[in-house]
Design a protein around this motif. Structure first.
Motif, PDB file in Angstrom:
ATOM      1  N   LEU A   1       0.834  -1.207   0.000  1.00  0.00           N
ATOM      2  CA  LEU A   1       0.000   0.000   0.000  1.00  0.00           C
ATOM      3  C   LEU A   1       0.867   1.253   0.000  1.00  0.00           C
ATOM      4  CD1 LEU A   1      -2.797   1.281   0.146  1.00  0.00           C
ATOM      5  CD2 LEU A   1      -2.671   1.113   2.643  1.00  0.00           C
ATOM      6  N   MET A   2       1.899   1.264   0.844  1.00  0.00           N
ATOM      7  CA  MET A   2       2.787   2.430   0.921  1.00  0.00           C
ATOM      8  C   MET A   2       3.562   2.606  -0.383  1.00  0.00           C
ATOM      9  SD  MET A   2       4.187   1.829   4.821  1.00  0.00           S
ATOM     10  CE  MET A   2       5.197   3.279   4.976  1.00  0.00           C
ATOM     11  N   TRP A   3       4.157   1.525  -0.877  1.00  0.00           N
ATOM     12  CA  TRP A   3       5.002   1.589  -2.072  1.00  0.00           C
ATOM     13  C   TRP A   3       4.186   1.997  -3.301  1.00  0.00           C
ATOM     14  CZ3 TRP A   3      10.252   0.937  -1.728  1.00  0.00           C
ATOM     15  CH2 TRP A   3      10.980   0.867  -2.926  1.00  0.00           C
ATOM     16  N   SER A   4       2.945   1.522  -3.377  1.00  0.00           N
ATOM     17  CA  SER A   4       2.093   1.825  -4.534  1.00  0.00           C
ATOM     18  C   SER A   4       1.749   3.304  -4.611  1.00  0.00           C
ATOM     19  CB  SER A   4       0.795   1.008  -4.462  1.00  0.00           C
ATOM     20  OG  SER A   4       1.068  -0.367  -4.475  1.00  0.00           O
ATOM     21  N   SER A   5       1.754   3.986  -3.480  1.00  0.00           N
ATOM     22  CA  SER A   5       1.425   5.410  -3.476  1.00  0.00           C
ATOM     23  C   SER A   5       2.556   6.257  -4.061  1.00  0.00           C
ATOM     24  CB  SER A   5       1.125   5.885  -2.044  1.00  0.00           C
ATOM     25  OG  SER A   5       2.300   5.861  -1.244  1.00  0.00           O
ATOM     26  N   GLY A   6       3.748   5.685  -4.204  1.00  0.00           N
ATOM     27  CA  GLY A   6       4.915   6.435  -4.661  1.00  0.00           C
ATOM     28  C   GLY A   6       4.720   7.064  -6.026  1.00  0.00           C
ATOM     29  N   ALA A   7       4.202   6.281  -6.987  1.00  0.00           N
ATOM     30  CA  ALA A   7       4.024   6.796  -8.353  1.00  0.00           C
ATOM     31  C   ALA A   7       3.078   7.991  -8.376  1.00  0.00           C
ATOM     32  CB  ALA A   7       3.493   5.687  -9.264  1.00  0.00           C
ATOM     33  N   ILE A   8       2.041   7.952  -7.526  1.00  0.00           N
ATOM     34  CA  ILE A   8       1.068   9.047  -7.461  1.00  0.00           C
ATOM     35  C   ILE A   8       1.740  10.333  -7.006  1.00  0.00           C
ATOM     36  CG2 ILE A   8      -1.073   9.851  -6.395  1.00  0.00           C
ATOM     37  CD1 ILE A   8      -1.529   7.460  -8.201  1.00  0.00           C
ATOM     38  N   PHE A   9       2.550  10.241  -5.946  1.00  0.00           N
ATOM     39  CA  PHE A   9       3.140  11.450  -5.374  1.00  0.00           C
ATOM     40  C   PHE A   9       4.358  11.939  -6.154  1.00  0.00           C
ATOM     41  CE2 PHE A   9       0.352  10.206  -1.992  1.00  0.00           C
ATOM     42  CZ  PHE A   9      -0.039  11.411  -1.433  1.00  0.00           C
ATOM     43  N   VAL A  10       5.043  11.033  -6.853  1.00  0.00           N
ATOM     44  CA  VAL A  10       6.106  11.463  -7.766  1.00  0.00           C
ATOM     45  C   VAL A  10       5.490  12.274  -8.901  1.00  0.00           C
ATOM     46  CG1 VAL A  10       7.711  10.655  -9.532  1.00  0.00           C
ATOM     47  CG2 VAL A  10       7.804   9.681  -7.254  1.00  0.00           C
ATOM     48  N   GLU A  11       4.359  11.793  -9.415  1.00  0.00           N
ATOM     49  CA  GLU A  11       3.654  12.499 -10.490  1.00  0.00           C
ATOM     50  C   GLU A  11       3.251  13.905 -10.051  1.00  0.00           C
ATOM     51  OE1 GLU A  11      -0.413  11.973 -13.183  1.00  0.00           O
ATOM     52  OE2 GLU A  11       0.356  10.279 -12.036  1.00  0.00           O
ATOM     53  N   LEU A  12       2.889  14.049  -8.786  1.00  0.00           N
ATOM     54  CA  LEU A  12       2.504  15.362  -8.266  1.00  0.00           C
ATOM     55  C   LEU A  12       3.702  16.307  -8.152  1.00  0.00           C
ATOM     56  CD1 LEU A  12       0.014  14.397  -5.392  1.00  0.00           C
ATOM     57  CD2 LEU A  12      -0.549  15.560  -7.535  1.00  0.00           C
ATOM     58  N   GLY A  13       4.878  15.750  -7.811  1.00  0.00           N
ATOM     59  CA  GLY A  13       6.035  16.602  -7.515  1.00  0.00           C
ATOM     60  C   GLY A  13       6.940  16.938  -8.675  1.00  0.00           C
ATOM     61  N   LEU A  14       7.010  16.069  -9.680  1.00  0.00           N
ATOM     62  CA  LEU A  14       7.973  16.261 -10.764  1.00  0.00           C
ATOM     63  C   LEU A  14       7.768  17.509 -11.625  1.00  0.00           C
ATOM     64  CD1 LEU A  14       8.800  12.665 -12.086  1.00  0.00           C
ATOM     65  CD2 LEU A  14      10.235  14.219 -10.762  1.00  0.00           C
ATOM     66  N   PRO A  15       6.542  18.051 -11.749  1.00  0.00           N
ATOM     67  CA  PRO A  15       6.409  19.301 -12.517  1.00  0.00           C
ATOM     68  C   PRO A  15       7.159  20.487 -11.896  1.00  0.00           C
ATOM     69  CG  PRO A  15       4.280  18.224 -12.322  1.00  0.00           C
ATOM     70  CD  PRO A  15       5.225  17.484 -11.420  1.00  0.00           C
ATOM     71  N   TYR A  16       7.585  20.352 -10.643  1.00  0.00           N
ATOM     72  CA  TYR A  16       8.198  21.469  -9.938  1.00  0.00           C
ATOM     73  C   TYR A  16       9.709  21.311  -9.732  1.00  0.00           C
ATOM     74  CZ  TYR A  16       3.255  22.032  -8.922  1.00  0.00           C
ATOM     75  OH  TYR A  16       1.899  22.151  -9.047  1.00  0.00           O
ATOM     76  N   ALA A  17      10.277  20.172 -10.167  1.00  0.00           N
ATOM     77  CA  ALA A  17      11.725  19.950 -10.033  1.00  0.00           C
ATOM     78  C   ALA A  17      12.161  18.850 -10.992  1.00  0.00           C
ATOM     79  CB  ALA A  17      12.078  19.564  -8.603  1.00  0.00           C
ATOM     80  N   ASP A  18      13.406  18.929 -11.474  1.00  0.00           N
ATOM     81  CA  ASP A  18      13.947  17.863 -12.306  1.00  0.00           C
ATOM     82  C   ASP A  18      14.072  16.578 -11.484  1.00  0.00           C
ATOM     83  OD1 ASP A  18      14.241  19.301 -14.698  1.00  0.00           O
ATOM     84  OD2 ASP A  18      16.058  20.263 -13.932  1.00  0.00           O
ATOM     85  N   PRO A  19      13.945  15.406 -12.121  1.00  0.00           N
ATOM     86  CA  PRO A  19      13.930  14.140 -11.382  1.00  0.00           C
ATOM     87  C   PRO A  19      15.118  13.933 -10.437  1.00  0.00           C
ATOM     88  CG  PRO A  19      13.303  13.762 -13.643  1.00  0.00           C
ATOM     89  CD  PRO A  19      13.726  15.191 -13.562  1.00  0.00           C
ATOM     90  N   PHE A  20      16.348  14.169 -10.912  1.00  0.00           N
ATOM     91  CA  PHE A  20      17.511  13.912 -10.072  1.00  0.00           C
ATOM     92  C   PHE A  20      17.643  14.946  -8.953  1.00  0.00           C
ATOM     93  CE2 PHE A  20      19.896  11.406 -13.591  1.00  0.00           C
ATOM     94  CZ  PHE A  20      18.981  10.378 -13.425  1.00  0.00           C
ATOM     95  N   THR A  21      17.168  16.156  -9.194  1.00  0.00           N
ATOM     96  CA  THR A  21      17.131  17.165  -8.132  1.00  0.00           C
ATOM     97  C   THR A  21      16.136  16.736  -7.056  1.00  0.00           C
ATOM     98  OG1 THR A  21      17.684  18.933  -9.681  1.00  0.00           O
ATOM     99  CG2 THR A  21      16.666  19.588  -7.603  1.00  0.00           C
ATOM    100  N   PHE A  22      14.981  16.262  -7.520  1.00  0.00           N
ATOM    101  CA  PHE A  22      13.964  15.733  -6.600  1.00  0.00           C
ATOM    102  C   PHE A  22      14.553  14.607  -5.747  1.00  0.00           C
ATOM    103  CE2 PHE A  22      10.475  13.118  -5.244  1.00  0.00           C
ATOM    104  CZ  PHE A  22       9.390  13.967  -5.077  1.00  0.00           C
ATOM    105  N   LEU A  23      15.279  13.695  -6.390  1.00  0.00           N
ATOM    106  CA  LEU A  23      15.876  12.561  -5.676  1.00  0.00           C
ATOM    107  C   LEU A  23      16.959  13.014  -4.694  1.00  0.00           C
ATOM    108  CD1 LEU A  23      16.091  10.053  -8.667  1.00  0.00           C
ATOM    109  CD2 LEU A  23      14.729   9.753  -6.585  1.00  0.00           C
ATOM    110  N   ALA A  24      17.738  14.036  -5.085  1.00  0.00           N
ATOM    111  CA  ALA A  24      18.781  14.554  -4.193  1.00  0.00           C
ATOM    112  C   ALA A  24      18.164  15.097  -2.910  1.00  0.00           C
ATOM    113  CB  ALA A  24      19.591  15.634  -4.903  1.00  0.00           C
TER     114      ALA A  24
END
Length: 304
Positions: A28-51
């Motif tokens: 349940l927790m892991w499955s929510s990851g794709a949803i919240f990544v989709e919400l956040g990526l418009p505001y930062a580049d992927p590797f910056t987000f990961l950093a």
């Protein structure tokens, strides 16, 4: 004063409940990851987000490690094992995952390639896998294809994109095997892995974008969810299951992730949930039951 000891049946019941509870909380927790990544990526580049994600997660895990007085690895071998695991399990898996998407590989194709992990793990582990478990593995794979099949051809298929997919699969598979052999305490293990991951993404990020972030409330919610729920909570459960369980059983849980993500996507964003993905979920559940069913020898051991 006489203390009553729990009977073997009571202990077995407690363990069984725990074994049932942890995997589904993790999924349940892991499955929510794709949803919240989709919400956040418009505001930062992927590797910056990961950093940023690993920076905050590393701070949290070091605080937990200090609070619990977890000991640092005592040998060079332990340090190398933890750092190598972090490079594969965190950096390699995440970096190649985003690179595959950047080369327009569809999420469906990426999910199917990564969905081969339970089968690859079973082959490489050379364990005593029953025919019923093999049927369960392929049932889960069929279910996964049914769940994500609608998006299979949405992107273009490039050779380099497929290479990134395979490298992502190889990274998480290698990381899983390496993690199985780590004996250092879980908080300390994660602290070191996340620190190394942060440092590597800081180095990598400028080559794939900028450090510019649009600090909106949506981005903060996305970042904090990914830190606390995925990077700290779900990963801690995953590492716990890897240390205690069979790798085939643990990795087979990833079959459920796209299906549950689709369900969450339906309830959160209102996107259509078709009949085919529901059938696919049925195949996945049937497969998991077959994969995780205890064999006769195990039942005899418990009974005795």
């Amino acid at each position: 004063m006489k203390t009553e000891l729990s009977s073997p049946h009571q202990l077995t019941t407690k363990v069984s409940r725990k074994e049932l509870f942890i995997p589904w909380v993790f999924v349940l927790m892991w499955s929510s990851g794709a949803i919240f990544v989709e919400l956040g990526l418009p505001y930062a580049d992927p590797f910056t987000f990961l950093a940023y994600r690993f920076f905050i997660a590393a701070i949290i895990m070091w605080i937990i490690s200090l609070k619990l007085k977890s000991k640092l690895p005592s040998t060079t071998f332990e340090w190398k094992a933890i750092i190598s695991t972090g490079i594969f399990q965190q950096v390699g898996y995440q970096a190649f995952f985003f690179l595959a998407l950047d080369f327009n590989i569809s999420p469906g194709l990426l999910a199917i390639i990564l969905g081969a992990q339970p089968i690859v793990t079973t082959v490489l582990s050379k364990g005593d896998t029953t025919k019923k478990q093999w049927i369960g593995l392929f049932s889960g794979m069929i279910g996964l294809i049914l769940v994500v099949g609608h998006s299979l051809w949405e992107g273009s298929i490039s050779i380099l994109g497929v290479v990134w997919c395979l490298l992502s699969l190889g990274s998480i598979t290698c990381g899983t095997f390496l993690q199985k052999n780590i004996k250092t305490s879980l908080p300390m293990n994660m602290s070191i892995q996340y620190t190394c991951s942060f440092l590597l993404f800081i180095i990598i990020a400028p080559f794939f974008g900028s450090f510019t972030v649009d600090w909106t409330s949506t981005f903060l919610m996305s970042l904090l969810w990914m830190v606390f729920i995925i990077t700290v909570g779900a990963t801690m459960l995953l590492y716990y299951m890897i240390s205690k369980g069979n790798l085939t059983n643990v990795t087979s849980l990833f079959y459920c992730v796209p299906a549950l993500t689709a369900i969450l996507d339906y309830f959160i964003f209102g996107n259509t949930l078709g009949f085919t993905p529901i059938i696919g979920l049925g195949f996945i559940i049937m497969g998991l039951v077959m994969i995780n069913q205890k064999n006769k020898e195990f039942k005899k051991t418990v009974a005795s």
